[in-house]
Design an enzyme around this catalytic site. Structure first.
Site, PDB file in Angstrom:
ATOM      1  N   ASP A   1      -3.745  -8.461   2.925  1.00  0.00           N
ATOM      2  CA  ASP A   1      -5.110  -8.671   3.409  1.00  0.00           C
ATOM      3  C   ASP A   1      -5.776  -9.663   2.467  1.00  0.00           C
ATOM      4  O   ASP A   1      -5.827  -9.438   1.246  1.00  0.00           O
ATOM      5  CB  ASP A   1      -5.899  -7.359   3.400  1.00  0.00           C
ATOM      6  CG  ASP A   1      -5.360  -6.341   4.393  1.00  0.00           C
ATOM      7  OD1 ASP A   1      -4.780  -6.765   5.412  1.00  0.00           O
ATOM      8  OD2 ASP A   1      -5.521  -5.136   4.147  1.00  0.00           O
TER       9      ASP A   1
ATOM     10  N   HIS B   1       1.557  -2.114   5.679  1.00  0.00           N
ATOM     11  CA  HIS B   1       1.415  -2.460   4.260  1.00  0.00           C
ATOM     12  C   HIS B   1       2.416  -1.694   3.398  1.00  0.00           C
ATOM     13  O   HIS B   1       2.816  -2.170   2.339  1.00  0.00           O
ATOM     14  CB  HIS B   1       0.003  -2.141   3.779  1.00  0.00           C
ATOM     15  CG  HIS B   1      -1.027  -3.149   4.155  1.00  0.00           C
ATOM     16  ND1 HIS B   1      -1.327  -4.239   3.373  1.00  0.00           N
ATOM     17  CD2 HIS B   1      -1.851  -3.224   5.223  1.00  0.00           C
ATOM     18  CE1 HIS B   1      -2.302  -4.940   3.937  1.00  0.00           C
ATOM     19  NE2 HIS B   1      -2.632  -4.350   5.067  1.00  0.00           N
TER      20      HIS B   1
ATOM     21  N   GLU C   1      -7.413  -8.217  13.253  1.00  0.00           N
ATOM     22  CA  GLU C   1      -7.994  -8.287  11.909  1.00  0.00           C
ATOM     23  C   GLU C   1      -7.719  -9.675  11.332  1.00  0.00           C
ATOM     24  O   GLU C   1      -6.585 -10.000  11.007  1.00  0.00           O
ATOM     25  CB  GLU C   1      -7.390  -7.212  11.010  1.00  0.00           C
ATOM     26  CG  GLU C   1      -7.702  -5.792  11.465  1.00  0.00           C
ATOM     27  CD  GLU C   1      -6.943  -4.736  10.690  1.00  0.00           C
ATOM     28  OE1 GLU C   1      -7.309  -3.555  10.816  1.00  0.00           O
ATOM     29  OE2 GLU C   1      -5.990  -5.077   9.965  1.00  0.00           O
TER      30      GLU C   1
ATOM     31  N   HIS D   1      -5.485 -10.034   8.027  1.00  0.00           N
ATOM     32  CA  HIS D   1      -4.237  -9.273   7.937  1.00  0.00           C
ATOM     33  C   HIS D   1      -3.038 -10.138   8.318  1.00  0.00           C
ATOM     34  O   HIS D   1      -2.970 -10.656   9.433  1.00  0.00           O
ATOM     35  CB  HIS D   1      -4.362  -8.067   8.885  1.00  0.00           C
ATOM     36  CG  HIS D   1      -3.182  -7.164   8.949  1.00  0.00           C
ATOM     37  ND1 HIS D   1      -3.277  -5.819   8.619  1.00  0.00           N
ATOM     38  CD2 HIS D   1      -1.900  -7.361   9.322  1.00  0.00           C
ATOM     39  CE1 HIS D   1      -2.089  -5.245   8.801  1.00  0.00           C
ATOM     40  NE2 HIS D   1      -1.246  -6.165   9.224  1.00  0.00           N
TER      41      HIS D   1
ATOM     42  N   ARG E   1       0.852  -1.197   0.000  1.00  0.00           N
ATOM     43  CA  ARG E   1       0.000   0.000   0.000  1.00  0.00           C
ATOM     44  C   ARG E   1       0.886   1.244   0.000  1.00  0.00           C
ATOM     45  O   ARG E   1       1.647   1.460   0.940  1.00  0.00           O
ATOM     46  CB  ARG E   1      -0.885  -0.011   1.242  1.00  0.00           C
ATOM     47  CG  ARG E   1      -1.870   1.148   1.351  1.00  0.00           C
ATOM     48  CD  ARG E   1      -2.673   1.018   2.646  1.00  0.00           C
ATOM     49  NE  ARG E   1      -3.334  -0.279   2.733  1.00  0.00           N
ATOM     50  CZ  ARG E   1      -3.802  -0.801   3.871  1.00  0.00           C
ATOM     51  NH1 ARG E   1      -3.652  -0.143   5.012  1.00  0.00           N
ATOM     52  NH2 ARG E   1      -4.401  -1.978   3.859  1.00  0.00           N
TER      53      ARG E   1
END
Length: 272
Positions: free
Chosen positions: A189, A182, A251, A254, A138
């Site tokens: 994810d 990320h 999460e 993740h 990301r």
């Protein structure tokens, strides 16, 4: 998708503004193009966040401007038919719009991470299971987009789907951080699918929540989910752990490869 395990969770509006207006601002980047200046920005950010929990060395922003320069590879170069639904390249995400830095729906990862993920996928296919990827590397500019969105309390378009029980003002800090793991290129994810014998007809397993659901039910071991949903989460966790991926327990989707190839480096090259 949000919290960064190597940085403390305590954050202030000043820290968020420092990241949004400093590290991510294109105008500042143009004025301070040198790697040294960007290192100082990243260092100031870490100081404002209160330090680092597992390492003394603060992260730096890589000078790389292309995926190749950052050693980021497309997972489909290794697994051409891996299932993807890259959420931040479109509108089906908690922001409700394509996110800065996503110019294509692609999964980029540092090469060692991509190779490990390909091994997970190959092993799962022997059991008529497959991965489905929602996000990989990301760009740092995307994280700044998240922060700007979180500050805009008037935008409630995605509340029902992503944070139905929370006031949006509570998302910064616990759910949306000014720095994301990320951006180091080693976090993914994803979910798990069960496939027919031909491998072409796959159905996502019931994990109890959607992706990016901001609620305690998204915790991997959340008590409020069914036995089947918890078993499915553990099935994914076990498959990923065999190749060195560690789950972020808040999460279920993740995962981060450990040890990370570049644990102190953030990247901001676009996904394309």
């Amino acid at each position: 998708m949000t919290n960064l395990s190597s940085i403390t969770t305590g954050r202030s509006p000043l820290a968020v503004d420092a990241f949004s207006l400093g590290l991510q601002s294109k105008s500042v980047a143009r004025k301070r193009a040198s790697a040294k200046a960007r290192h100082l920005i990243a260092f100031a950010l870490l100081v404002s966040l209160g330090g680092i929990t597992h390492a003394e060395q603060p992260p730096t922003l890589s000078p790389a401007t292309t995926a190749a320069a950052a050693n980021l590879v497309d997972i489909r170069a290794l697994v051409p038919d891996i299932a993807e639904d890259i959420k931040y390249a479109g509108r089906d995400n908690f922001v409700g719009a394509p996110v800065d830095g996503y110019r294509a729906p692609a999964c980029l990862l540092l090469r060692p991470v991509a190779e490990a993920l390909a091994r997970v996928e190959r092993e799962l296919r022997t059991r008529q299971l497959r991965l489905k990827i929602w996000d990989c590397y990301r760009p740092a500019r995307a994280v700044a987009h998240f922060v700007r969105w979180a500050h805009d309390l008037s935008d409630q378009r995605t509340k029902a789907q992503h944070y139905p029980t929370l006031d949006k003002s509570k998302l910064l800090g616990d759910y949306i951080a000014p720095v994301s793991g990320h951006s180091r290129g080693a976090t993914i994810d994803l979910t798990l699918q069960r496939c027919a014998a031909d491998g072409r007809h796959c159905t996502p397993l019931d994990m109890g929540t959607d992706f990016d659901f901001f609620d305690v039910r998204a915790h991997t071991d959340a008590p409020g989910i069914t036995t089947v949903q918890h078993a499915n989460r553990l099935l994914l966790r076990d498959a990923m752990a065999r190749e060195g991926f560690r789950n972020y327990p808040l999460e279920w989707w993740h995962y981060t490869l450990t040890p990370e190839p570049t644990p102190h480096t953030l990247y901001d090259v676009p996904v394309q």
